[in-house]
Write an enzyme that holds these catalytic residues in place. Structure first.
Site, PDB file in Angstrom:
ATOM      1  CB  CYS A 185      -0.963  -0.010   1.191  1.00 59.72           C
ATOM      2  SG  CYS A 185      -0.143  -0.030   2.804  1.00 59.72           S
ATOM      3  CB  THR A 186       0.222   4.856   0.377  1.00 61.08           C
ATOM      4  OG1 THR A 186      -0.886   4.779  -0.508  1.00 61.08           O
ATOM      5  CG2 THR A 186       0.996   6.150   0.129  1.00 61.08           C
TER       6      THR A 186
END
Length: 317
Positions: free
Chosen positions: A179-180
Site C-alpha cells: 500500500c502507500t
C-alpha cells in the site's frame, strides 16, 4: 534546497485516553507551526504532517521520545511548500478504517505478514509462486500500481474484508501485499492470515519507501498521496504512465478532486479537460451551484457541508 519537509508515518501502539491525547497533540503540532492530518485511535497514530525541516525534526524527536512510539518510522519528502493548509488531529475508532474491531481477529501488534524491505520485495516479486496484492482503493491503483499486481474493486479499505473470498484461489501462493506507506498492509495481512493464508508478506514502508530505497522499479504510474500534492513520483528506473483522463481517455497522470464539493470524486483528468470542465468530472458537477474555483491543481481545502440529521440542518467540518 527545499525549505519544507512532509512526513508520512504510522504506529500501532495502545494509547490510553486517546481522545484527550488527540486534543493535546493538536496543540503541540500547532505550537511547532505544522500543518497536516493525524488520526489518533486507541490502537495508535496515523499521520502526514508538513512544516519546516526544523519543525519536522522537533516533531519526530518528540514522537520518538515517547516510549509508546519509539519505533515509529518516518518517510520524509523534501517539498517546496507545505503539503497542507491546516492542522487537524482527530480521534477515531481506528487509525485506518477496516470495520474490523475484534482484536482477536485483527491486531497488528500481535500478528501481521512478514515485513519485506524494499530490496527484498523487489527480489521476490517476480517469482512464479508469488502474487502481488494491492490493498488500496480504486482511485489509488488506477493512478499507479506494481506491474502484474492483483487489484481489488474497492472504494475504501473497509471493503477489503468482503474481497477475501475472491482471493481464496491464491492460498497456496506467497502473497506480497503493498500500500502507500504500509499501514493498510498491517491489517490486510493480519486478516489474510486469520482467513487461512499461510505465506503472507508485506512491503515494509510501502510504495513510498520502495521508491526511495529501490528506485521504484516496476511500479507503473504515480502514487496517490493524501495531501495537496495528490500524487508523487515513485519510479526512477523504468517509469511509465498507466492512467487515462476520465473525460477523454487521453493518457495523463494528473489526479484531481472534483470541483463540486458534494461529489469530490478522485479522478484523473488531463489539463485540457480540466480547463474545459473547470475541474469537474461531469456536466452536472460543472453546473452545480457550490462548484469551487478550479486553479489547475485540483486540490481544495475541505469545506463544511450541510447534512440533515432528524430534519435539522447542521454543518460538518
Amino acid at each position: 534546497m527545499a525549505k519544507y519537509n512532509t512526513l508520512l508515518y504510522y504506529c500501532y501502539s495502545t494509547i490510553a485516553d486517546a481522545e484527550q491525547f488527540a486534543a493535546d497533540h493538536l496543540k503541540f503540532c500547532k505550537s511547532l507551526g505544522l500543518t497536516g492530518r493525524i488520526i489518533v485511535a486507541d490502537e495508535g497514530l496515523n499521520g502526514t504532517v508538513s512544516g519546516t525541516a526544523e519543525a519536522c525534526k522537533a516533531y519526530m524527536d518528540a514522537v520518538h521520545a515517547d516510549e509508546r512510539f519509539a519505533g515509529t518510522e518516518f518517510k520524509i519528502d523534501e517539498v517546496d511548500t507545505p503539503s497542507f493548509v491546516k492542522m487537524h488531529v482527530r480521534y477515531k475508532s481506528e487509525i485506518v478504517h477496516s470495520g474490523l474491531r475484534d482484536p482477536n481477529m485483527i491486531n497488528p501488534q500481535k500478528q501481521t505478514g512478514k515485513h519485506l524491505e524494499p530490496v527484498d520485495f523487489m527480489a521476490m516479486k517476480d517469482d512464479e509462486d508469488v502474487v502481488i496484492l494491492d490493498v488500496r482503493s480504486n482511485y489509488e491503483h488506477s493512478l499507479g500500481k506494481f506491474k502484474n499486481a492483483i487489484t481489488l474493486d474497492i472504494e475504501n479499505f473497509r471493503d477489503f474484508p468482503e474481497k477475501i473470498n475472491e482471493l481464496a484461489k491464491y492460498k497456496d501462493k506467497k502473497i506480497l501485499t503493498y500500500c502507500t506507506g504500509g499501514i493498510k498492509c498491517e491489517k490486510a495481512s493480519a486478516l489474510l492470515l486469520h482467513e487461512g493464508f499461510k505465506d503472507v508478506y508485506q512491503l515494509h514502508g510501502g510504495i513510498i519507501k520502495y521508491g526511495k530505497e529501490a528506485g521504484g522499479k516496476d511500479f507503473e504510474g504515480k502514487c496517490y498521496v493524501f495531501d495537496n500534492r495528490l500524487s508523487v513520483e515513485v519510479n526512477s528506473v523504468n517509469p511509465t504512465v498507466i492512467s487515462t483522463c476520465y473525460n477523454c481517455g487521453k493518457v495523463t497522470d494528473k489526479m484531481i478532486n472534483c470541483a463540486n464539493p458534494e461529489c469530490n470524486e478522485h479522478f484523473t483528468q488531463c489539463d485540457e479537460c480540466g480547463t474545459a470542465m473547470e475541474g469537474c468530472c461531469s456536466d452536472a458537477c460543472q453546473s452545480h451551484p457550490r462548484k469551487r474555483v478550479y486553479d489547475g491543481s485540483g486540490y481544495y481545502v475541505k469545506v463544511p457541508q450541510p447534512v440533515n440529521i432528524k430534519n435539522k440542518k447542521v454543518e460538518l467540518a
